[in-house]
Design an enzyme around this catalytic site. Structure first.
Site, PDB file in Angstrom:
ATOM      1  N   VAL A  56      -5.004  13.115   9.431  1.00 21.81           N
ATOM      2  CA  VAL A  56      -5.644  12.692  10.676  1.00 21.81           C
ATOM      3  C   VAL A  56      -5.119  13.424  11.914  1.00 21.81           C
ATOM      4  O   VAL A  56      -5.621  13.211  13.011  1.00 21.81           O
ATOM      5  CB  VAL A  56      -5.547  11.163  10.876  1.00 21.81           C
ATOM      6  CG1 VAL A  56      -6.447  10.431   9.913  1.00 21.81           C
ATOM      7  CG2 VAL A  56      -4.114  10.670  10.802  1.00 21.81           C
ATOM      8  N   ASN A  82      -4.237   3.679  12.186  1.00 24.60           N
ATOM      9  CA  ASN A  82      -2.963   3.127  11.704  1.00 24.60           C
ATOM     10  C   ASN A  82      -1.973   4.181  11.214  1.00 24.60           C
ATOM     11  O   ASN A  82      -0.762   3.976  11.285  1.00 24.60           O
ATOM     12  CB  ASN A  82      -3.277   2.138  10.575  1.00 24.60           C
ATOM     13  CG  ASN A  82      -2.069   1.813   9.744  1.00 24.60           C
ATOM     14  OD1 ASN A  82      -1.178   1.082  10.169  1.00 24.60           O
ATOM     15  ND2 ASN A  82      -2.028   2.382   8.537  1.00 24.60           N
ATOM     16  N   SER A 133       3.786  -0.229  18.335  1.00 25.11           N
ATOM     17  CA  SER A 133       5.023  -0.766  17.742  1.00 25.11           C
ATOM     18  C   SER A 133       5.778  -1.506  18.841  1.00 25.11           C
ATOM     19  O   SER A 133       5.545  -1.255  20.037  1.00 25.11           O
ATOM     20  CB  SER A 133       5.888   0.394  17.231  1.00 25.11           C
ATOM     21  OG  SER A 133       7.225  -0.028  17.008  1.00 25.11           O
ATOM     22  N   TYR A 146       9.628   8.822  18.229  1.00 21.93           N
ATOM     23  CA  TYR A 146       8.799   7.726  17.713  1.00 21.93           C
ATOM     24  C   TYR A 146       8.428   6.748  18.834  1.00 21.93           C
ATOM     25  O   TYR A 146       7.264   6.369  18.984  1.00 21.93           O
ATOM     26  CB  TYR A 146       9.556   7.007  16.594  1.00 21.93           C
ATOM     27  CG  TYR A 146       8.757   5.938  15.896  1.00 21.93           C
ATOM     28  CD1 TYR A 146       7.660   6.269  15.095  1.00 21.93           C
ATOM     29  CD2 TYR A 146       9.082   4.591  16.026  1.00 21.93           C
ATOM     30  CE1 TYR A 146       6.925   5.286  14.452  1.00 21.93           C
ATOM     31  CE2 TYR A 146       8.359   3.604  15.378  1.00 21.93           C
ATOM     32  CZ  TYR A 146       7.288   3.956  14.597  1.00 21.93           C
ATOM     33  OH  TYR A 146       6.562   2.980  13.957  1.00 21.93           O
ATOM     34  N   SER A 149       5.924   8.218  21.132  1.00 20.04           N
ATOM     35  CA  SER A 149       4.564   8.228  20.558  1.00 20.04           C
ATOM     36  C   SER A 149       3.935   6.841  20.660  1.00 20.04           C
ATOM     37  O   SER A 149       2.740   6.718  20.968  1.00 20.04           O
ATOM     38  CB  SER A 149       4.598   8.699  19.099  1.00 20.04           C
ATOM     39  OG  SER A 149       5.123   7.715  18.227  1.00 20.04           O
ATOM     40  N   LYS A 150       4.695   5.791  20.431  1.00 19.88           N
ATOM     41  CA  LYS A 150       4.113   4.453  20.448  1.00 19.88           C
ATOM     42  C   LYS A 150       3.865   3.964  21.881  1.00 19.88           C
ATOM     43  O   LYS A 150       2.914   3.232  22.140  1.00 19.88           O
ATOM     44  CB  LYS A 150       5.008   3.479  19.668  1.00 19.88           C
ATOM     45  CG  LYS A 150       5.132   3.824  18.176  1.00 19.88           C
ATOM     46  CD  LYS A 150       3.768   3.937  17.487  1.00 19.88           C
ATOM     47  CE  LYS A 150       3.870   4.085  15.981  1.00 19.88           C
ATOM     48  NZ  LYS A 150       2.545   4.226  15.331  1.00 19.88           N
TER      49      LYS A 150
END
Ligand SMILES: NC(=O)c1ccc[n+]([C@@H]2O[C@H](COP(=O)([O-])OP(=O)(O)OC[C@H]3O[C@@H](n4cnc5c(N)ncnc54)[C@H](O)[C@@H]3O)[C@@H](O)[C@H]2O)c1
Length: 246
Positions: A56, A82, A133, A146, A149-150
């Protein structure tokens, strides 16, 4: 007796559906009457679902995935963005390649999947649920790329909600706490880490994929018809504050 199904007749595209939260959500949506397109970079789909292999973060593969869904079902009512990966590193430790990959898989993918799905939703509305998240809302050490990104997903969700409200497209995100999936298997194989992590969730246990799937199902369904632009923690109280009695 009439059996109520919450996604009767809906076409639902789930990315990262081969494992963990995506897999649990795809199974739950199918049980609730949806026809499910299960997309993943590596896939062993649950039976009865249309399986599409796609990375994706790759535009051509995303376009082919959306085309396949449209060919098969004619439309997409619900998109669950997701798929994601995690790395545990600070900024100084992080390689440039790892940084780029996390942003590509966790953020660019949401942009691409939404970009190529939204035109098919505009005529009759729909629901997009993005995977953020708790680390998109609050800090957790060692998660530089991470959590970036969230956090981006929380911001993108709000922006998309505003842009597409006029088309009846609702856009929300879920912010899970630490959940037992293959993604966290390494971390959760250490009993000391499990005890520390559990203590951070006031409800006294880690998440299960089904806990998150239930929230996604709600946001996908017409029960959430007047909800858009929210970042919904599904986290056993993780983001409510500190669980210690001081
Ligand atoms: N498990 C947790 O504690 C937790 C907490 C908060 C958020 N999340 C998020 O939930 C999502 C699902 O994670 P999970 O815990 O179920 O992990 P998982 O590893 O079990 O599932 C992730 C799935 O995404 C797929 N995937 C990875 N890169 C892909 C790509 N480029 N293209 C297509 N598919 C790809 C994987 O093959 C895998 O099937 C992720 O976005 C993750 O960041 C997980």
């Amino acid at each position: 007796m009439i059996e109520l199904v919450r996604l009767a007749g809906k076409i639902v595209l789930v990315t990262g559906a081969g494992s963990g939260i995506g897999r649990a959500t795809a199974i739950l949506c199918a049980r609730e009457g949806a026809r499910v397109i299960a997309a993943d970079i590596s896939l062993e789909p649950a039976s009865g679902q249309l399986a599409v292999q796609a990375d994706v973060s790759d535009s051509e593969q995303v376009q082919a995935m959306v085309q396949r869904a449209i060919q098969e079902y004619g439309t997409i009512d619900v998109l669950f963005n997701n798929a994601g990966i995690a790395v545990r590193q600070t900024v100084a430790e992080q390689s440039e390649q790892d940084w780029d990959r996390v942003i590509q898989v966790n953020v660019r993918s949401v942009f691409l999947c939404s970009k190529y799905t939204i035109p098919h939703m505009m005529a009759r509305g729909g629901s997009i649920i993005n995977m953020a998240s708790v680390v998109g809302i609050t800090g957790v050490r060692n998660r530089a790329a991470y959590s970036t990104s969230k956090g981006a997903i929380v911001a993108l969700t709000r922006n998309m909600a505003l842009d597409y409200a006029q088309y009846g497209i609702r856009v929300n995100c879920v912010c899970p706490g630490f959940t037992e999936t293959p993604l966290t298997r390494g971390l959760l194989s250490n009993p000391a880490a499990v005890a520390k992590l559990t203590a951070l969730h006031p409800l006294g246990r880690l998440g299960r994929p089904e806990d998150i799937a239930a929230a996604v199902l709600f946001l996908a369904s017409d029960e959430a018809a007047w909800i858009t632009g929210v970042a919904l923690p599904v986290d056993g109280g993780f983001t409510a504050g500190h669980a210690t009695d001081v």
